[in-house]
Design a protein around this motif. Structure first.
Motif, PDB file in Angstrom:
ATOM      1  N   UNK A 139      22.251  -7.379  31.845  1.00 29.70           N
ATOM      2  CA  UNK A 139      22.667  -6.115  31.788  1.00 29.70           C
ATOM      3  C   UNK A 139      23.354  -5.079  33.015  1.00 29.70           C
ATOM      4  N   UNK A 140      22.720  -5.571  33.711  1.00 31.07           N
ATOM      5  CA  UNK A 140      23.488  -5.529  35.294  1.00 31.07           C
ATOM      6  C   UNK A 140      24.458  -6.115  35.444  1.00 31.07           C
ATOM      7  N   UNK A 141      24.677  -7.414  34.883  1.00 30.08           N
ATOM      8  CA  UNK A 141      25.749  -8.065  35.115  1.00 30.08           C
ATOM      9  C   UNK A 141      26.961  -8.008  35.166  1.00 30.08           C
ATOM     10  N   UNK A 143      20.432  -0.966  36.034  1.00 37.02           N
ATOM     11  CA  UNK A 143      21.091  -0.106  35.029  1.00 37.02           C
ATOM     12  C   UNK A 143      19.877   0.796  34.426  1.00 37.02           C
ATOM     13  N   UNK A 144      18.800   0.083  34.061  1.00 41.01           N
ATOM     14  CA  UNK A 144      17.980   0.108  32.724  1.00 41.01           C
ATOM     15  C   UNK A 144      16.553   1.155  33.175  1.00 41.01           C
ATOM     16  N   UNK A 145      16.687   1.975  34.411  1.00 36.82           N
ATOM     17  CA  UNK A 145      15.512   2.901  35.158  1.00 36.82           C
ATOM     18  C   UNK A 145      15.461   3.725  34.654  1.00 36.82           C
ATOM     19  N   UNK A 146      13.843   4.358  34.681  1.00 34.52           N
ATOM     20  CA  UNK A 146      13.606   5.427  33.615  1.00 34.52           C
ATOM     21  C   UNK A 146      13.249   6.340  34.370  1.00 34.52           C
ATOM     22  N   UNK A 147      13.571   6.265  35.838  1.00 35.19           N
ATOM     23  CA  UNK A 147      13.138   7.819  36.862  1.00 35.19           C
ATOM     24  C   UNK A 147      14.711   8.013  37.266  1.00 35.19           C
ATOM     25  N   UNK A 148      15.446   8.645  37.221  1.00 37.70           N
ATOM     26  CA  UNK A 148      16.334   9.449  38.153  1.00 37.70           C
ATOM     27  C   UNK A 148      16.586  10.465  38.402  1.00 37.70           C
ATOM     28  N   UNK A 149      16.642  10.787  39.132  1.00 38.11           N
ATOM     29  CA  UNK A 149      17.837  12.783  39.327  1.00 38.11           C
ATOM     30  C   UNK A 149      18.932  12.929  38.582  1.00 38.11           C
ATOM     31  N   UNK A 184      15.775   3.126  23.180  1.00 35.18           N
ATOM     32  CA  UNK A 184      15.531   2.914  24.916  1.00 35.18           C
ATOM     33  C   UNK A 184      17.046   2.414  25.344  1.00 35.18           C
ATOM     34  N   UNK A 185      17.801   2.312  24.651  1.00 37.49           N
ATOM     35  CA  UNK A 185      19.200   1.845  25.601  1.00 37.49           C
ATOM     36  C   UNK A 185      20.406   3.153  25.749  1.00 37.49           C
ATOM     37  N   UNK A 186      19.057   4.823  26.654  1.00 40.27           N
ATOM     38  CA  UNK A 186      19.398   5.802  26.500  1.00 40.27           C
ATOM     39  C   UNK A 186      19.960   5.053  28.194  1.00 40.27           C
ATOM     40  N   UNK A 187      18.951   4.682  29.056  1.00 37.73           N
ATOM     41  CA  UNK A 187      19.234   4.491  30.460  1.00 37.73           C
ATOM     42  C   UNK A 187      20.291   4.128  30.603  1.00 37.73           C
ATOM     43  N   UNK A 188      20.646   2.380  30.076  1.00 40.93           N
ATOM     44  CA  UNK A 188      21.794   2.565  29.766  1.00 40.93           C
ATOM     45  C   UNK A 188      23.414   2.936  30.366  1.00 40.93           C
ATOM     46  N   UNK A 189      23.215   3.812  28.593  1.00 40.03           N
ATOM     47  CA  UNK A 189      24.853   4.675  28.294  1.00 40.03           C
ATOM     48  C   UNK A 189      24.711   5.744  29.665  1.00 40.03           C
ATOM     49  N   UNK A 190      23.618   6.086  29.558  1.00 39.24           N
ATOM     50  CA  UNK A 190      23.613   7.242  30.959  1.00 39.24           C
ATOM     51  C   UNK A 190      24.376   6.837  32.174  1.00 39.24           C
TER      52      UNK A 190
END
Length: 336
Positions: free
Chosen positions: A135-137, A150-156, A172-178
């Motif tokens: 995903x990162x690539x 890209x897919x971490x669940x910890x962010x501000x 769970x694809x929400x982190x990628x979309x963010x």
């Protein structure tokens, strides 16, 4: 930073009875002035009771899926700063200070980078590691970025990001979309390494390696042609049109040598491929113009939104955002 800046900790939960109380308690200790929200996504255990006992504001989100929970959270909760974290106790609360301090330096979103610290040693699911790299690539090459996790669940993130982000994903694809939303709309995004620890014994992940992984890859595919249509359709057009042109040239050589066209099906196929390539290229060109107009409209709406917010927090050049010299001094002091 002004004393009236508000902070909200967002914790989406599904069957996290074993860990949620510790997560709430840890964040209450680290951020005593923050509002801590736990949104129970139809848990079948005592998640909501444990969260409330630990002092969280508990609300319920009946639609299953992390994306559905976050959509409801961002609609309901108003704050200057938001902390998004999972309820499985895989992210130490102590790292939140560095995430928020970086956000205060003028960024719109700060990503907690697990992959540069302990993720690959703590995570016991090898396919997840492969999926993160894949995903990162794709994200970095599609959006010309350099995001490690890209897919971490910890962010501000700040109010502008929270209120401008239209949550479309359900799971769970929400982190990628963010991450893609921030990159595509030229928001200020940076990363801070955070520690990661695997789930405690008895706590089970709700993430399905293959089904959720397929959803993430499908999301990347959709976001690529929606946000980068010219490269996406241009490559398709180049491949198909080039193949058709190559076949047509070969048939022309055969005709020049023999004076006959002996492969009419190939000639028809080559013509169709060239036409498809031309159509694909022009489709990408038209969609690229529309995407550019959409980004311009987003920038305009973001400026209007910021002008209506009765707070300077998160505005570029505000007094609450340190200057470059102050940021450098802060880094030197931290290093010392």
């Amino acid at each position: 930073m002004a004393a009236n800046v508000t902070t909200a900790v967002l914790i989406p939960c599904l069957n996290e009875e074993q860990t949620i109380a510790k997560v709430v308690t840890d964040f209450r200790r680290e951020l005593p002035d923050a509002d801590i929200y736990v949104y129970d996504n139809r848990s079948t255990d005592r998640t909501s009771e444990e969260a409330e006992r630990a002092g969280a504001i508990v609300r319920f989100s009946p639609e299953r899926g992390k994306g559905n929970v976050l959509r409801r959270m961002l609609r309901d909760i108003d704050a200057d700063r938001y902390v998004l974290v999972d309820g499985d106790d895989t992210y130490p609360a102590e790292d939140v200070h560095q995430l928020l301090a970086t956000l205060d330096n003028g960024w719109d979103m700060v990503v907690g980078d697990r992959l540069s610290s302990t993720y690959f040693t703590e995570n016991k699911r090898p396919f997840h590691n492969v999926g993160n790299r894949l995903v990162r690539f794709f994200i970095n090459h599609t959006f010309h970025a350099d995001i490690h996790d890209v897919m971490t669940g910890y962010r501000t993130f700040n109010r502008l990001f929270a209120k401008s982000y239209a949550v479309l994903s359900d799971g769970f694809e929400i982190e990628t979309e963010m991450t893609v939303h921030a990159l595509d709309h030229k928001m200020r995004v940076t990363e801070v390494p955070v520690q990661y620890r695997d789930r405690p014994e008895g706590s089970e992940s709700k993430l399905s390696t293959f089904s959720d992984g397929f959803k993430v890859l499908s999301l990347i595919f959709r976001l690529a042609y929606e946000n980068r249509p010219l490269p996406f359709f241009g490559i398709i057009g180049l491949l198909t049109g080039g193949t058709g042109l190559g076949l047509a040239i070969w048939l022309c050589i055969v005709f020049w040598q023999t004076g006959e066209v002996t492969r009419f099906p190939t000639l028809i196929g080559a013509t169709m491929l060239m036409l498809f390539g031309i159509i694909s290229w022009f489709t990408g060109l038209i969609l690229q113009v529309n995407a550019h107009k959409g980004r311009a409209q987003f920038m305009f709406n973001a400026n209007i939104f910021l002008s209506t917010v009765h707070s300077d927090y998160g505005k570029t050049g505000s007094k609450e955002v340190p200057s470059g010299a102050e940021q450098s001094a802060d880094r030197r002091n931290s290093a010392q």
